[in-house]
Motif scaffolding. Structure first.
Motif, short mmCIF file in Angstrom:
data_model
loop_
_atom_site.label_atom_id
_atom_site.label_comp_id
_atom_site.label_asym_id
_atom_site.label_seq_id
_atom_site.Cartn_x
_atom_site.Cartn_y
_atom_site.Cartn_z
N ARG A 93 0.85 -1.19 0.00
CA ARG A 93 0.00 0.00 0.00
C ARG A 93 0.88 1.25 0.00
O ARG A 93 1.95 1.26 0.62
CB ARG A 93 -0.91 0.01 1.23
CG ARG A 93 -1.88 -1.16 1.26
CD ARG A 93 -2.80 -1.12 2.45
NE ARG A 93 -2.12 -1.30 3.72
CZ ARG A 93 -1.89 -0.35 4.61
NH1 ARG A 93 -2.31 0.90 4.36
NH2 ARG A 93 -1.28 -0.61 5.74
N ASN A 101 0.53 5.51 0.45
CA ASN A 101 -0.27 6.68 0.77
C ASN A 101 0.63 7.87 1.08
O ASN A 101 1.84 7.73 1.23
CB ASN A 101 -1.15 6.41 1.99
CG ASN A 101 -2.23 5.38 1.73
OD1 ASN A 101 -3.20 5.64 1.03
ND2 ASN A 101 -2.06 4.18 2.30
N SER A 134 -4.75 0.44 8.80
CA SER A 134 -5.12 1.09 7.53
C SER A 134 -5.06 0.10 6.37
O SER A 134 -4.76 0.48 5.23
CB SER A 134 -4.17 2.26 7.25
OG SER A 134 -2.82 1.81 7.17
N MET A 177 -6.55 1.04 2.96
CA MET A 177 -6.29 2.40 2.49
C MET A 177 -5.04 2.42 1.62
O MET A 177 -3.96 2.05 2.06
CB MET A 177 -6.10 3.34 3.68
CG MET A 177 -5.88 4.79 3.29
SD MET A 177 -5.82 5.85 4.75
CE MET A 177 -5.46 7.44 3.99
N THR A 178 -5.19 2.86 0.39
CA THR A 178 -4.03 3.02 -0.50
C THR A 178 -4.35 4.06 -1.56
O THR A 178 -5.52 4.32 -1.87
CB THR A 178 -3.61 1.68 -1.13
OG1 THR A 178 -2.28 1.80 -1.66
CG2 THR A 178 -4.56 1.24 -2.24
N ASN A 233 -4.02 7.21 -1.38
CA ASN A 233 -4.74 8.35 -0.82
C ASN A 233 -3.80 9.34 -0.16
O ASN A 233 -2.64 9.06 0.10
CB ASN A 233 -5.79 7.87 0.18
CG ASN A 233 -7.10 8.64 0.04
OD1 ASN A 233 -7.09 9.86 -0.07
ND2 ASN A 233 -8.21 7.93 0.06
#
Length: 276
Positions: free
Chosen positions: A204, A206, A259, A262-263, A265
């Motif tokens: 991931r 971010n 998280s 979540m990637t 972002n």
């Protein structure tokens, strides 16, 4: 009473991390992010271009060791703008435990100069650290993560300056370099996110985009008359500047399983500056 152990979701015990820009300018954002990872149990390798880190690094290293949770800080001299050096340092770190679980790419420089007066060499120097250095660090880390099939997380330190022009602060190349970092995170997340047939991938990527932080670099801006503290404080909804320690939690969140979905972002933490 002993300090409670972090929830498993945020527990980084046994994991290995790299933080760039974490040893050269006192208690800057990089070192504080490294501290946060060590406080959650991570083995953190701090990279900076100085032969010896700032004294603040040794104080943080001692504090991490005294926690007794397995977390630690180690320093490596490394110029992030030098591809061969970055690759060699990442490989050396990874081979020790057969893993790197994540990266915080925080190395950056700043120059306050009007666009009309910016020299070409200064533009190239700024981008070599703030963009190329981030790219090279992320790529070198990802190569080791892919090699050892580690499904970890990479956090690029961007800035709210990548999405706005800071009122009264003349830093056109710095601001545009941070915009490039935000876009880089999206592209790297796309390339490295899927798990391949051989088990590699699952990385991931971010960004964190901080607002104004009271770091040594920002203090130098104030001292040189390049920025006005009162104006900066008035520009956000909390009416104050942030401290580097206030971003530790965001770093642990992005590099932990908390998280996991979540990637690609950009986490904006700016005291409401861009929400007016």
């Amino acid at each position: 009473m002993t300090n409670p152990q972090p929830p498993k979701l945020f527990d980084l015990s046994g994991k290995v991390f790299v933080v760039t820009g974490a040893g050269g300018n006192g208690r800057g954002l990089g070192l504080c992010m490294a501290e946060g990872l060590a406080e959650a149990g991570g083995r953190v390798h701090c990279l900076d271009r100085l032969e010896r880190p700032h004294e603040a690094f040794y104080e943080s290293q001692k504090a991490a060791a005294e926690l007794g949770n397995g977390g630690s800080l180690e320093y490596h001299q490394c110029d992030v703008a030098n591809s061969q050096t970055v690759e060699a340092v990442m490989e050396k770190i990874a081979v020790e435990k057969q893993r790197i679980d994540g990266l915080v790419a925080a190395a950056a420089i700043q120059q306050v100069t009007s666009a009309l007066d910016y020299h070409q060499d200064d533009i190239a120097k700024m981008l070599s650290v703030n963009y190329t250095g981030v790219f090279l660090s992320a790529r070198a880390c990802a190569r080791q993560m892919l090699k050892y099939k580690i499904r970890g997380s990479i956090c690029l330190i961007a800035s709210m300056s990548g999405i706005i022009a800071n009122r009264g602060f003349i830093a056109p190349v710095y601001n545009s370099s941070k915009a490039a970092v935000i876009q880089l995170a999206r592209n790297l997340a796309m390339e490295w996110g899927r798990i391949k047939e051989d088990g590699s991938g699952g990385i991931r990527v971010n960004c964190i985009s901080p607002g104004h932080i009271m770091t040594p670099m920002v203090k130098a801006n104030f001292d040189a008359g390049e920025a006005n503290r009162e104006e900066w404080e008035n520009n956000n909804m909390l009416g104050r500047l942030s401290e580097p320690e206030e971003f530790k939690g965001a770093g642990v969140f992005l590099l932990s399983e908390a998280s996991s979905y979540m990637t690609g972002n950009n986490l904006v933490i700016d005291g409401g500056t861009t929400a007016w």
